[in-house]
Design a protein around this motif. Sequence first.
Motif, PDB file in Angstrom:
ATOM      1  N   ALA A  33       0.763  -0.902   0.116  1.00 34.17           N
ATOM      2  CA  ALA A  33      -0.006   0.169  -0.116  1.00 34.17           C
ATOM      3  C   ALA A  33       1.085   1.642   0.130  1.00 34.17           C
ATOM      4  CB  ALA A  33      -0.792   0.139   1.045  1.00 34.17           C
ATOM      5  N   ALA A  34       1.859   1.123   0.409  1.00 36.80           N
ATOM      6  CA  ALA A  34       2.734   2.022   0.785  1.00 36.80           C
ATOM      7  C   ALA A  34       3.495   2.299  -0.691  1.00 36.80           C
ATOM      8  CB  ALA A  34       3.523   2.323   1.978  1.00 36.80           C
ATOM      9  N   ALA A  35       4.378   1.450  -1.298  1.00 34.35           N
ATOM     10  CA  ALA A  35       4.804   1.749  -2.694  1.00 34.35           C
ATOM     11  C   ALA A  35       4.012   1.745  -3.484  1.00 34.35           C
ATOM     12  CB  ALA A  35       5.142   0.179  -2.454  1.00 34.35           C
ATOM     13  N   LEU A  36       2.554   1.949  -3.389  1.00 40.68           N
ATOM     14  CA  LEU A  36       1.416   2.110  -4.281  1.00 40.68           C
ATOM     15  C   LEU A  36       0.393   3.661  -4.313  1.00 40.68           C
ATOM     16  CD1 LEU A  36      -0.268  -1.588  -5.139  1.00 40.68           C
ATOM     17  CD2 LEU A  36       1.145   0.269  -6.796  1.00 40.68           C
ATOM     18  N   ASP A  37       0.730   4.312  -2.672  1.00 44.57           N
ATOM     19  CA  ASP A  37       0.287   5.381  -1.922  1.00 44.57           C
ATOM     20  C   ASP A  37      -0.924   5.394  -2.288  1.00 44.57           C
ATOM     21  OD1 ASP A  37       0.505   8.182  -0.965  1.00 44.57           O
ATOM     22  OD2 ASP A  37       0.284   9.214  -3.267  1.00 44.57           O
ATOM     23  N   THR A  38      -1.641   3.903  -1.701  1.00 40.64           N
ATOM     24  CA  THR A  38      -2.740   4.097  -1.272  1.00 40.64           C
ATOM     25  C   THR A  38      -3.369   3.286   0.355  1.00 40.64           C
ATOM     26  OG1 THR A  38      -4.958   2.833  -2.262  1.00 40.64           O
ATOM     27  CG2 THR A  38      -3.092   1.526  -2.400  1.00 40.64           C
ATOM     28  N   ARG A  39      -4.117   3.143   0.061  1.00 41.14           N
ATOM     29  CA  ARG A  39      -4.216   2.201   1.660  1.00 41.14           C
ATOM     30  C   ARG A  39      -4.540   0.603   1.404  1.00 41.14           C
ATOM     31  NH1 ARG A  39      -8.668   5.246  -0.175  1.00 41.14           N
ATOM     32  NH2 ARG A  39     -10.211   3.902   0.405  1.00 41.14           N
ATOM     33  N   VAL A  40      -4.495   0.010   2.558  1.00 45.62           N
ATOM     34  CA  VAL A  40      -4.780  -1.530   2.494  1.00 45.62           C
ATOM     35  C   VAL A  40      -6.600  -1.618   2.506  1.00 45.62           C
ATOM     36  CG1 VAL A  40      -4.557  -3.463   4.212  1.00 45.62           C
ATOM     37  CG2 VAL A  40      -2.610  -1.636   4.202  1.00 45.62           C
ATOM     38  N   SER A  41      -7.250  -1.466   2.579  1.00 47.89           N
ATOM     39  CA  SER A  41      -8.134  -1.511   2.137  1.00 47.89           C
ATOM     40  C   SER A  41      -8.760  -1.498   0.945  1.00 47.89           C
ATOM     41  CB  SER A  41      -9.474  -0.154   3.425  1.00 47.89           C
ATOM     42  OG  SER A  41      -9.270   0.440   2.864  1.00 47.89           O
ATOM     43  N   LEU A  42      -7.708  -0.830   0.301  1.00 51.04           N
ATOM     44  CA  LEU A  42      -8.345  -0.601  -1.015  1.00 51.04           C
ATOM     45  C   LEU A  42      -7.332  -1.879  -1.596  1.00 51.04           C
ATOM     46  CD1 LEU A  42      -9.360   0.573  -3.322  1.00 51.04           C
ATOM     47  CD2 LEU A  42      -6.808   1.483  -3.732  1.00 51.04           C
TER      48      LEU A  42
END
Length: 76
Positions: free
Chosen positions: A64-73
């Motif tokens: 998620a950090a590498a994709l700049d998103t949330r784990v929930s996504l």
Amino acid sequence: MPRDAPDWIIERRREPGDRIADLRVAAHHTQESFCEATGISRSHLQRIESGEADPRYGDLLRIAAALDTRVSLLVD
């Protein structure tokens, strides 16, 4: 995952892997560059994306950090 798992479980295991792979490609990462960015081995990433392995929570946080998103996504 046991080989005798019901089909619906096997299919649900593929969903996060497919989502991760799609987001990785959309972010212009190869598996190799993504592994460098996340610290996850390429073999483990391949197994996650194919649904053969369940990602650990720490893996999901790194992805998620590498994709700049949330784990929930990734798992919703």
